[in-house]
Design a protein around this motif. Sequence first.
Motif, PDB file in Angstrom:
ATOM      1  N   UNK A 283      35.625  23.211  26.800  1.00  0.00           N
ATOM      2  CA  UNK A 283      34.832  22.104  27.339  1.00  0.00           C
ATOM      3  C   UNK A 283      33.712  22.594  28.245  1.00  0.00           C
ATOM      4  N   UNK A 284      33.572  23.911  28.399  1.00  0.00           N
ATOM      5  CA  UNK A 284      32.498  24.477  29.208  1.00  0.00           C
ATOM      6  C   UNK A 284      32.847  24.670  30.672  1.00  0.00           C
ATOM      7  N   UNK A 285      34.100  24.396  31.062  1.00  0.00           N
ATOM      8  CA  UNK A 285      34.517  24.571  32.451  1.00  0.00           C
ATOM      9  C   UNK A 285      34.789  26.048  32.728  1.00  0.00           C
ATOM     10  N   UNK A 286      34.371  26.510  33.901  1.00  0.00           N
ATOM     11  CA  UNK A 286      34.646  27.893  34.297  1.00  0.00           C
ATOM     12  C   UNK A 286      36.107  28.030  34.705  1.00  0.00           C
ATOM     13  N   UNK A 287      36.693  29.146  34.337  1.00  0.00           N
ATOM     14  CA  UNK A 287      38.079  29.443  34.684  1.00  0.00           C
ATOM     15  C   UNK A 287      38.072  30.236  35.996  1.00  0.00           C
ATOM     16  N   UNK A 288      38.851  29.767  37.008  1.00  0.00           N
ATOM     17  CA  UNK A 288      38.865  30.476  38.295  1.00  0.00           C
ATOM     18  C   UNK A 288      39.395  31.905  38.145  1.00  0.00           C
ATOM     19  N   UNK A 289      38.904  32.761  39.011  1.00  0.00           N
ATOM     20  CA  UNK A 289      39.236  34.179  38.929  1.00  0.00           C
ATOM     21  C   UNK A 289      40.030  34.609  40.156  1.00  0.00           C
ATOM     22  N   UNK A 290      40.986  35.486  39.946  1.00  0.00           N
ATOM     23  CA  UNK A 290      41.757  36.077  41.050  1.00  0.00           C
ATOM     24  C   UNK A 290      40.905  37.162  41.702  1.00  0.00           C
ATOM     25  N   UNK A 291      40.460  38.107  40.918  1.00  0.00           N
ATOM     26  CA  UNK A 291      39.557  39.140  41.426  1.00  0.00           C
ATOM     27  C   UNK A 291      38.875  39.843  40.253  1.00  0.00           C
ATOM     28  N   UNK A 292      37.756  40.477  40.572  1.00  0.00           N
ATOM     29  CA  UNK A 292      37.006  41.243  39.575  1.00  0.00           C
ATOM     30  C   UNK A 292      36.943  42.684  40.070  1.00  0.00           C
ATOM     31  N   UNK A 293      37.285  43.616  39.197  1.00  0.00           N
ATOM     32  CA  UNK A 293      37.136  45.027  39.571  1.00  0.00           C
ATOM     33  C   UNK A 293      36.094  45.650  38.648  1.00  0.00           C
ATOM     34  N   UNK A 294      35.241  46.454  39.246  1.00  0.00           N
ATOM     35  CA  UNK A 294      34.138  47.082  38.524  1.00  0.00           C
ATOM     36  C   UNK A 294      34.218  48.582  38.759  1.00  0.00           C
ATOM     37  N   UNK A 295      34.322  49.324  37.657  1.00  0.00           N
ATOM     38  CA  UNK A 295      34.280  50.788  37.763  1.00  0.00           C
ATOM     39  C   UNK A 295      33.045  51.252  37.013  1.00  0.00           C
ATOM     40  N   UNK A 296      32.932  52.517  36.764  1.00  0.00           N
ATOM     41  CA  UNK A 296      31.724  53.095  36.173  1.00  0.00           C
ATOM     42  C   UNK A 296      31.171  52.272  35.009  1.00  0.00           C
ATOM     43  N   UNK A 297      31.982  52.046  33.980  1.00  0.00           N
ATOM     44  CA  UNK A 297      31.486  51.289  32.824  1.00  0.00           C
ATOM     45  C   UNK A 297      32.452  50.189  32.399  1.00  0.00           C
ATOM     46  N   UNK A 298      33.360  49.773  33.289  1.00  0.00           N
ATOM     47  CA  UNK A 298      34.335  48.717  32.985  1.00  0.00           C
ATOM     48  C   UNK A 298      34.213  47.562  33.979  1.00  0.00           C
ATOM     49  N   UNK A 299      34.409  46.352  33.461  1.00  0.00           N
ATOM     50  CA  UNK A 299      34.597  45.185  34.314  1.00  0.00           C
ATOM     51  C   UNK A 299      35.938  44.590  33.901  1.00  0.00           C
ATOM     52  N   UNK A 300      36.828  44.393  34.877  1.00  0.00           N
ATOM     53  CA  UNK A 300      38.128  43.793  34.607  1.00  0.00           C
ATOM     54  C   UNK A 300      38.237  42.544  35.469  1.00  0.00           C
ATOM     55  N   UNK A 301      38.575  41.429  34.828  1.00  0.00           N
ATOM     56  CA  UNK A 301      38.713  40.159  35.542  1.00  0.00           C
ATOM     57  C   UNK A 301      40.153  39.704  35.425  1.00  0.00           C
ATOM     58  N   UNK A 302      40.796  39.494  36.581  1.00  0.00           N
ATOM     59  CA  UNK A 302      42.194  39.073  36.629  1.00  0.00           C
ATOM     60  C   UNK A 302      42.273  37.575  36.918  1.00  0.00           C
ATOM     61  N   UNK A 303      43.252  36.906  36.321  1.00  0.00           N
ATOM     62  CA  UNK A 303      43.460  35.482  36.534  1.00  0.00           C
ATOM     63  C   UNK A 303      44.793  35.252  37.222  1.00  0.00           C
ATOM     64  N   UNK A 304      44.827  34.266  38.118  1.00  0.00           N
ATOM     65  CA  UNK A 304      46.059  33.999  38.853  1.00  0.00           C
ATOM     66  C   UNK A 304      47.149  33.447  37.942  1.00  0.00           C
ATOM     67  N   UNK A 305      46.778  32.697  36.920  1.00  0.00           N
ATOM     68  CA  UNK A 305      47.731  32.144  35.953  1.00  0.00           C
ATOM     69  C   UNK A 305      47.317  32.575  34.553  1.00  0.00           C
ATOM     70  N   UNK A 306      48.275  32.743  33.654  1.00  0.00           N
ATOM     71  CA  UNK A 306      47.902  33.082  32.271  1.00  0.00           C
ATOM     72  C   UNK A 306      47.015  31.982  31.681  1.00  0.00           C
ATOM     73  N   UNK A 307      46.126  32.366  30.790  1.00  0.00           N
ATOM     74  CA  UNK A 307      45.241  31.383  30.162  1.00  0.00           C
ATOM     75  C   UNK A 307      46.044  30.462  29.253  1.00  0.00           C
TER      76      UNK A 307
END
Length: 189
Positions: free
Chosen positions: A64-88
């Motif tokens: 429906x176009x709604x953004x999913x809230x994020x727990x935290x985002x980690x960024x390393x050299x060439x990776x972005x990892x986004x964690x969610x507080x609840x499973x999708x």
Amino acid sequence: MVKKLFLFTFILFLAFTNSALAHTWLESSTPQNGDIVNEELKQITLTFEGKLEQSSTFELQNSTGESIPVENISLSANHIVRHFSNPLENGEYLVNWKIIGADGHPIEGEFSFSVDVPVTEAPAEEQVETQEDTQPQPKVDEKEVDTVNEVNDEQIQQSKMPSYVVPTIIGVLIVIVVGSFLLILKRKK
């Protein structure tokens, strides 16, 4: 004069080709484009071809176009990892990524995936149907869904085109034009 013009064109071609090759593109993702995830999903990982700047990020939207809230985002050299507080939850999702590569160029793209985790049976007391559950659901035209998926796949394939193709074509065209120009000048003498 002709040699200087040719040398200038060649240097220009090399300059454009090198800057185009420096762009950082999406190399892989977990989940990948078009994947159907059948287990709990609590993080998304994007891997890029080169180093990323700290302001690089991505957003996850449901169908429906709604953004999913994020727990935290980690960024390393060439990776972005986004964690969610609840499973999708089950459904379709769209990832819109926006990065700034080490060369300073902003690049963006998108891909989609679905989550289809098997639902465990609820106890008999919770299986009471409400009126909302018994109302007929609108039919989804499968041809429309297939057409939308084909268009999305086409857009993704276009965004995966190697970054050196366009500058190479432009360079070849410049060489042809300069070569033709030089031949015309030579024949006039």
